[in-house]
Design an enzyme around this catalytic site. Structure first.
Site, PDB file in Angstrom:
ATOM      1  CD  GLU A 161      38.451  12.043  48.439  1.00  0.00           C
ATOM      2  OE1 GLU A 161      37.755  12.264  47.432  1.00  0.00           O
ATOM      3  OE2 GLU A 161      38.091  12.309  49.696  1.00  0.00           O
ATOM      4  CD  GLU A 202      34.168  14.945  51.522  1.00  0.00           C
ATOM      5  OE1 GLU A 202      33.902  15.132  50.240  1.00  0.00           O
ATOM      6  OE2 GLU A 202      35.079  14.263  51.874  1.00  0.00           O
TER       7      GLU A 202
HETATM    8  C1  LER Z   1      33.700  10.315  49.657  1.00  0.00           C
HETATM    9  O1  LER Z   1      33.594   9.540  50.680  1.00  0.00           O
HETATM   10  C2  LER Z   1      34.484  11.508  49.941  1.00  0.00           C
HETATM   11  O2  LER Z   1      35.329  11.563  50.801  1.00  0.00           O
HETATM   12  C3  LER Z   1      34.433  12.577  48.835  1.00  0.00           C
HETATM   13  O3  LER Z   1      35.493  13.634  48.878  1.00  0.00           O
HETATM   14  C4  LER Z   1      34.598  11.838  47.503  1.00  0.00           C
HETATM   15  O4  LER Z   1      34.631  12.717  46.501  1.00  0.00           O
HETATM   16 MN    MN Z   2      36.767  13.305  50.841  1.00  0.00          MN
END
Ligand code: LER
Ligand code: MN
Length: 283
Positions: free
Chosen positions: A146, A240
């Site tokens: 990521e 998310e």
């Molecule tokens: C943290 O900022 C984030 O975006 C998550 O996806 C970390 O695993």
């Molecule tokens: Mn993330």
């Protein structure tokens, strides 16, 4: 393309029972969930498998490293702890039929260090990831690193930097995990970043610039969509979002005020938004 939701977006602490949210995600219409693996040794794969099946959901998995489990550490014991953790996460992916382990797989989440100071750490991380990648390859899992903003890692802040690390690791099953929230902070253009990532983008988080419902903030979603279509991205778009202050998860992602509706509502509205955006036939 499949639409998923990261289960930590429902929880106030990292240890909270995530199993109660499988049915919530399924009822909203999500194709799958992203399962955060915090304590890999005590993760209940059997229960997960059963619940995924019962709720007709697929999954991807995500995790992060910390200073005790750190594959970039100069201390071999700490590196080994990190390796054990990631290998266990890969076993879990394999059990749950997830082809992707995403997240902060390269260094402790939140670590700040100048890159000059971290030279050895970066080299150790690359070497460790090579080994982890071959462990993952035979188990049908791809590692998606990521790309995070500068306040959450010193390691990879842009897609271009991610590509550079991929080149150094040189394994077919190590790719990029792109998150619009982080990209909005670091990239000059989200569209150009996605185009640059191209076939190396293996996992995507959709998150508004203030971590709330996509479509209610500054991110230019039409550009994001256009770029994803242009690179023929057809894997997961995983929502998310974090809107709850005054809790462990909120503290760890710096949510100091309520940034949107309740996480349940954001899960619902976010799903509708992603579906409409991606299904729409405009260019
Ligand atoms: C943290 O900022 C984030 O975006 C998550 O996806 C970390 O695993
Ligand atoms: Mn993330």
């Amino acid at each position: 393309m499949k639409i998923g939701i990261h289960l930590s977006t429902f929880t106030k602490s990292w240890e909270e029972d995530i199993f109660q949210y499988f049915s919530v995600a399924s009822k909203i219409g999500y194709d799958g969930v992203e399962i955060p693996i915090i304590d890999a040794n005590n993760f209940d794969s059997k229960k997960s498998k059963k619940l995924l099946k019962e709720n007709n959901l697929l999954c991807t998995c995500g995790t992060g490293l910390n200073i005790e489990k750190d594959i970039s550490s100069i201390d071999k014991n700490i590196r080994d702890n990190g390796m054990k953790h990631l290998k266990k996460c890969i076993d879990i992916c394999n059990e749950l039929e997830s082809d992707c382990l995403g997240g902060v797989l390269y260094a402790p989440w939140g670590m700040k260090k100048s890159r000059a100071e971290a030279k050895d750490n970066i080299n150790f991380s690359i070497e460790s990831l090579r080994e982890i990648a071959s462990y993952a390859e035979v188990r049908g899992v791809t590692l998606a690193l990521e790309v995070l903003n500068r306040y959450e890692t010193f390691f990879i802040n842009t897609v271009e930097e991610g590509l550079d690390i991929l080149k150094k690791i040189d394994s077919n099953n190590v790719k990029i995990h792109f998150d619009t929230f982080h990209g909005h902070i670091e990239e000059k253009s989200l569209k150009d970043a996605i185009l640059k990532g191209g076939k190396n983008i293996f996992h995507v988080h959709f998150c508004e610039n203030n971590r709330s419902t996509p479509g209610t903030g500054q991110i230019n979603w039409r550009e994001v969509k256009k770029a994803l279509k242009e690179i023929n991205y057809d894997r997961w778009i995983t929502l998310e979002n974090f809107t709850m202050p005054n809790c462990q998860v909120g503290n760890d992602v710096s949510i100091w005020r309520k940034t949107g509706e309740s996480n349940y509502k954001v899960a619902e509205l976010g799903f509708k938004f992603i579906k409409q955006l991606m299904d729409k036939q405009e260019v």
